[in-house]
Design a protein around this motif. Structure first.
Motif, PDB file in Angstrom:
ATOM      1  N   PHE A  89      -7.486 -25.311 -59.652  1.00  0.00           N
ATOM      2  CA  PHE A  89      -7.349 -25.849 -58.304  1.00  0.00           C
ATOM      3  C   PHE A  89      -7.312 -27.379 -58.325  1.00  0.00           C
ATOM      4  CE2 PHE A  89      -8.775 -27.165 -54.093  1.00  0.00           C
ATOM      5  CZ  PHE A  89      -8.016 -26.340 -53.269  1.00  0.00           C
ATOM      6  N   SER A  90      -8.180 -27.983 -59.124  1.00  0.00           N
ATOM      7  CA  SER A  90      -8.224 -29.445 -59.222  1.00  0.00           C
ATOM      8  C   SER A  90      -6.955 -29.992 -59.872  1.00  0.00           C
ATOM      9  CB  SER A  90      -9.463 -29.881 -60.013  1.00  0.00           C
ATOM     10  OG  SER A  90     -10.647 -29.494 -59.349  1.00  0.00           O
ATOM     11  N   ILE A  91      -6.501 -29.327 -60.941  1.00  0.00           N
ATOM     12  CA  ILE A  91      -5.271 -29.768 -61.620  1.00  0.00           C
ATOM     13  C   ILE A  91      -4.081 -29.683 -60.669  1.00  0.00           C
ATOM     14  CG2 ILE A  91      -3.612 -29.131 -63.425  1.00  0.00           C
ATOM     15  CD1 ILE A  91      -6.005 -28.342 -65.168  1.00  0.00           C
ATOM     16  N   TYR A  92      -4.024 -28.627 -59.869  1.00  0.00           N
ATOM     17  CA  TYR A  92      -2.926 -28.446 -58.917  1.00  0.00           C
ATOM     18  C   TYR A  92      -2.790 -29.648 -57.986  1.00  0.00           C
ATOM     19  CZ  TYR A  92      -0.404 -26.549 -54.877  1.00  0.00           C
ATOM     20  OH  TYR A  92       0.478 -26.364 -53.844  1.00  0.00           O
ATOM     21  N   HIS A  93      -3.914 -30.247 -57.596  1.00  0.00           N
ATOM     22  CA  HIS A  93      -3.877 -31.336 -56.627  1.00  0.00           C
ATOM     23  C   HIS A  93      -3.747 -32.712 -57.267  1.00  0.00           C
ATOM     24  CE1 HIS A  93      -5.411 -28.090 -54.013  1.00  0.00           C
ATOM     25  NE2 HIS A  93      -4.661 -28.710 -53.128  1.00  0.00           N
ATOM     26  N   LEU A  94      -3.568 -32.772 -58.571  1.00  0.00           N
ATOM     27  CA  LEU A  94      -3.191 -34.037 -59.190  1.00  0.00           C
ATOM     28  C   LEU A  94      -1.752 -34.360 -58.771  1.00  0.00           C
ATOM     29  CD1 LEU A  94      -4.615 -33.544 -62.803  1.00  0.00           C
ATOM     30  CD2 LEU A  94      -5.566 -34.992 -60.992  1.00  0.00           C
ATOM     31  N   PRO A  95      -1.488 -35.573 -58.291  1.00  0.00           N
ATOM     32  CA  PRO A  95      -0.147 -35.895 -57.769  1.00  0.00           C
ATOM     33  C   PRO A  95       0.994 -35.555 -58.729  1.00  0.00           C
ATOM     34  CG  PRO A  95      -1.684 -37.642 -57.234  1.00  0.00           C
ATOM     35  CD  PRO A  95      -2.431 -36.697 -58.117  1.00  0.00           C
TER      36      PRO A  95
ATOM     37  N   GLU B   3      -3.302 -40.375 -42.844  1.00  0.00           N
ATOM     38  CA  GLU B   3      -4.333 -39.681 -42.062  1.00  0.00           C
ATOM     39  C   GLU B   3      -4.189 -38.169 -42.186  1.00  0.00           C
ATOM     40  OE1 GLU B   3      -4.656 -41.046 -38.062  1.00  0.00           O
ATOM     41  OE2 GLU B   3      -4.712 -43.165 -38.645  1.00  0.00           O
ATOM     42  N   ASP B   4      -2.950 -37.699 -42.251  1.00  0.00           N
ATOM     43  CA  ASP B   4      -2.711 -36.263 -42.445  1.00  0.00           C
ATOM     44  C   ASP B   4      -3.258 -35.822 -43.804  1.00  0.00           C
ATOM     45  OD1 ASP B   4      -1.365 -33.622 -42.028  1.00  0.00           O
ATOM     46  OD2 ASP B   4      -0.150 -34.320 -43.702  1.00  0.00           O
ATOM     47  N   GLN B   5      -3.049 -36.645 -44.817  1.00  0.00           N
ATOM     48  CA  GLN B   5      -3.559 -36.337 -46.162  1.00  0.00           C
ATOM     49  C   GLN B   5      -5.084 -36.301 -46.172  1.00  0.00           C
ATOM     50  OE1 GLN B   5      -1.807 -38.260 -49.832  1.00  0.00           O
ATOM     51  NE2 GLN B   5      -3.797 -39.252 -49.869  1.00  0.00           N
TER      52      GLN B   5
ATOM     53  N   PHE C  13       0.544 -31.937 -45.046  1.00  0.00           N
ATOM     54  CA  PHE C  13      -0.413 -31.643 -46.111  1.00  0.00           C
ATOM     55  C   PHE C  13      -1.676 -30.992 -45.549  1.00  0.00           C
ATOM     56  CE2 PHE C  13      -3.973 -32.888 -48.865  1.00  0.00           C
ATOM     57  CZ  PHE C  13      -3.545 -32.338 -50.070  1.00  0.00           C
ATOM     58  N   SER C  14      -2.097 -31.397 -44.361  1.00  0.00           N
ATOM     59  CA  SER C  14      -3.311 -30.821 -43.765  1.00  0.00           C
ATOM     60  C   SER C  14      -3.147 -29.320 -43.537  1.00  0.00           C
ATOM     61  CB  SER C  14      -3.644 -31.518 -42.442  1.00  0.00           C
ATOM     62  OG  SER C  14      -2.548 -31.464 -41.549  1.00  0.00           O
ATOM     63  N   VAL C  15      -1.971 -28.909 -43.101  1.00  0.00           N
ATOM     64  CA  VAL C  15      -1.697 -27.481 -42.896  1.00  0.00           C
ATOM     65  C   VAL C  15      -1.679 -26.756 -44.241  1.00  0.00           C
ATOM     66  CG1 VAL C  15      -0.009 -25.810 -42.033  1.00  0.00           C
ATOM     67  CG2 VAL C  15      -0.445 -27.915 -40.764  1.00  0.00           C
ATOM     68  N   HIS C  16      -1.139 -27.415 -45.254  1.00  0.00           N
ATOM     69  CA  HIS C  16      -1.113 -26.846 -46.609  1.00  0.00           C
ATOM     70  C   HIS C  16      -2.534 -26.554 -47.103  1.00  0.00           C
ATOM     71  CE1 HIS C  16       0.249 -26.088 -50.692  1.00  0.00           C
ATOM     72  NE2 HIS C  16      -0.585 -27.013 -51.143  1.00  0.00           N
ATOM     73  N   MET C  17      -3.466 -27.455 -46.816  1.00  0.00           N
ATOM     74  CA  MET C  17      -4.848 -27.266 -47.277  1.00  0.00           C
ATOM     75  C   MET C  17      -5.548 -26.133 -46.525  1.00  0.00           C
ATOM     76  SD  MET C  17      -5.199 -29.210 -49.814  1.00  0.00           S
ATOM     77  CE  MET C  17      -6.910 -29.581 -50.192  1.00  0.00           C
ATOM     78  N   VAL C  18      -5.205 -25.966 -45.242  1.00  0.00           N
ATOM     79  CA  VAL C  18      -5.742 -24.821 -44.492  1.00  0.00           C
ATOM     80  C   VAL C  18      -5.213 -23.525 -45.100  1.00  0.00           C
ATOM     81  CG1 VAL C  18      -5.767 -23.637 -42.263  1.00  0.00           C
ATOM     82  CG2 VAL C  18      -6.039 -26.125 -42.354  1.00  0.00           C
ATOM     83  N   GLN C  19      -3.920 -23.518 -45.435  1.00  0.00           N
ATOM     84  CA  GLN C  19      -3.308 -22.358 -46.081  1.00  0.00           C
ATOM     85  C   GLN C  19      -4.033 -22.034 -47.387  1.00  0.00           C
ATOM     86  OE1 GLN C  19       0.199 -23.218 -48.176  1.00  0.00           O
ATOM     87  NE2 GLN C  19       0.893 -21.090 -48.360  1.00  0.00           N
ATOM     88  N   GLN C  20      -4.291 -23.054 -48.206  1.00  0.00           N
ATOM     89  CA  GLN C  20      -4.987 -22.859 -49.481  1.00  0.00           C
ATOM     90  C   GLN C  20      -6.390 -22.278 -49.260  1.00  0.00           C
ATOM     91  OE1 GLN C  20      -4.019 -25.128 -52.859  1.00  0.00           O
ATOM     92  NE2 GLN C  20      -2.326 -23.893 -52.127  1.00  0.00           N
ATOM     93  N   SER C  21      -7.070 -22.777 -48.249  1.00  0.00           N
ATOM     94  CA  SER C  21      -8.427 -22.299 -47.955  1.00  0.00           C
ATOM     95  C   SER C  21      -8.425 -20.821 -47.604  1.00  0.00           C
ATOM     96  CB  SER C  21      -9.030 -23.108 -46.798  1.00  0.00           C
ATOM     97  OG  SER C  21      -9.094 -24.482 -47.111  1.00  0.00           O
ATOM     98  N   ILE C  22      -7.446 -20.400 -46.803  1.00  0.00           N
ATOM     99  CA  ILE C  22      -7.351 -18.994 -46.402  1.00  0.00           C
ATOM    100  C   ILE C  22      -7.072 -18.110 -47.614  1.00  0.00           C
ATOM    101  CG2 ILE C  22      -5.968 -17.320 -45.105  1.00  0.00           C
ATOM    102  CD1 ILE C  22      -5.578 -19.525 -42.978  1.00  0.00           C
TER     103      ILE C  22
ATOM    104  N   SER D 119      -0.698 -42.722 -49.951  1.00  0.00           N
ATOM    105  CA  SER D 119      -0.151 -41.367 -49.950  1.00  0.00           C
ATOM    106  C   SER D 119       0.058 -40.904 -51.388  1.00  0.00           C
ATOM    107  CB  SER D 119       1.176 -41.342 -49.188  1.00  0.00           C
ATOM    108  OG  SER D 119       1.773 -40.071 -49.285  1.00  0.00           O
ATOM    109  N   LEU D 120      -0.468 -39.734 -51.729  1.00  0.00           N
ATOM    110  CA  LEU D 120      -0.476 -39.285 -53.121  1.00  0.00           C
ATOM    111  C   LEU D 120       0.751 -38.462 -53.504  1.00  0.00           C
ATOM    112  CD1 LEU D 120      -4.223 -38.163 -53.391  1.00  0.00           C
ATOM    113  CD2 LEU D 120      -3.217 -40.260 -54.312  1.00  0.00           C
ATOM    114  N   TYR D 121       1.329 -37.748 -52.538  1.00  0.00           N
ATOM    115  CA  TYR D 121       2.306 -36.731 -52.888  1.00  0.00           C
ATOM    116  C   TYR D 121       3.700 -37.090 -52.376  1.00  0.00           C
ATOM    117  CZ  TYR D 121      -2.109 -34.414 -53.658  1.00  0.00           C
ATOM    118  OH  TYR D 121      -3.374 -34.117 -54.080  1.00  0.00           O
ATOM    119  N   GLU D 122       4.636 -37.094 -53.313  1.00  0.00           N
ATOM    120  CA  GLU D 122       6.014 -37.509 -53.022  1.00  0.00           C
ATOM    121  C   GLU D 122       6.666 -36.634 -51.966  1.00  0.00           C
ATOM    122  OE1 GLU D 122      10.296 -37.696 -55.399  1.00  0.00           O
ATOM    123  OE2 GLU D 122       8.439 -37.501 -56.536  1.00  0.00           O
ATOM    124  N   MET D 123       6.422 -35.325 -52.024  1.00  0.00           N
ATOM    125  CA  MET D 123       7.087 -34.407 -51.109  1.00  0.00           C
ATOM    126  C   MET D 123       6.786 -34.746 -49.651  1.00  0.00           C
ATOM    127  SD  MET D 123       6.955 -30.304 -51.059  1.00  0.00           S
ATOM    128  CE  MET D 123       8.142 -29.421 -50.083  1.00  0.00           C
TER     129      MET D 123
END
Length: 275
Positions: A128-134, A223-225, A71-80, A204-208
């Motif tokens: 963006f906020s709705i997207y991150h709702l679990p 911790e990754d989340q 998930f941490s890598v996913h958030m870096v991707q989103q930021s870019i 942990s919020l996200y099933e995937m």
């Protein structure tokens, strides 16, 4: 995890084609032939940097690992993709290149509506906020088409969000420095709840990501989340802080120049009267 999974050839082809089309349309020889001033090297480099960032965010291992494992890598991707890349693309587009697209009255009306500061700031941050709702993110991750559609919508609203600050069509970005600074500050505030939800969650919020089997050493799931939320917030602060400083100094220089012009006028009039 194959080579083409990590380095998406379709995204690479798209980036190369767009880059070649841009190169052809903005070439110095074409500008001279059409009686236009050639683009500055800085502006062209900005566009190519934006394309490279798009590929890093959408077609490189960053995208694959963020989508499937961390998930941490996913958030870096989103930021870019949403906070950094649009700034470089918009700064690399001259007004004459994009203006013909919006000659149509309907297209102009849509652009004017979606780039209004209040609409633009709310649309991006809300999506963006709705997207991150679990519930939403788990549902999107199960359908490639739904995920691609939502990401496309996020990307479009990200460009609209940055348009009032960096838009090449100045009639749609004709705001004072103070308004732009308030706009950027407001963006920072509106993005905070989504980051806070992730950073301060104690589960942990996200099933995937709960079901992912990471093929390499990584942080514990929670911790990754939390790291993902922290990285997103830090990158957001750096990007918005940098843009805020740029807008402030530009506004300050403009104000000083106007004050100097006004202070010079009485002395010029006085000189004319004496003569």
């Amino acid at each position: 995890m194959g080579f083409f999974d990590l380095w998406n050839p379709v995204v690479l082809l798209f980036v190369v084609v767009v880059g070649l089309v841009y190169h052809n349309l903005t070439s110095p020889s074409k500008a001279v032939a059409e009686g236009r001033e050639p683009l500055r090297t800085k502006q062209r480099l900005s566009f190519y940097t934006g394309l490279a960032l798009f590929y890093i965010g959408q077609g490189s291992p960053l995208s694959y690992i963020g989508h499937h494992y961390l998930f941490s890598v996913h958030m870096v991707q989103q930021s870019i993709l949403y906070l950094i890349m649009p700034v470089f693309i918009l700064n690399g587009i001259p007004d004459w290149l994009i203006r013909p697209i919006f000659k149509n009255k309907i297209a102009r009306g849509i652009l004017k509506f979606v780039t209004q500061p209040l609409i633009a700031i709310l649309a991006f941050n809300l999506l963006f906020s709705i997207y991150h709702l679990p519930l939403i993110m788990d549902a999107l991750m199960k359908s490639e088409w739904m995920l691609t559609g939502y990401h496309t919508l996020l990307l479009l609203t990200a460009f609209a969000m940055w348009f009032p600050v960096f838009g090449p069509l100045k009639e749609y970005a004709n705001y004072s420095g103070l308004v732009k600074m308030a706009y950027i500050f407001g963006n920072g505030i509106l993005l905070t709840p989504a980051c806070a939800l992730i950073i301060f969650a104690d589960v942990s919020l996200y099933e995937m990501y709960r079901n992912a089997v990471v093929p390499f050493s990584a942080l514990p799931l929670l911790e990754d989340q939390q790291l993902g939320g922290v990285l997103m917030k830090i990158i957001q602060e750096i990007v918005y802080g940098t843009v805020l400083a740029m807008v402030f100094f530009k506004w300050y220089r403009t104000e000083r120049e106007q004050e100097e012009e006004l202070s010079d006028e009485p002395s010029e009039k006085s000189g004319l009267t004496t003569a």
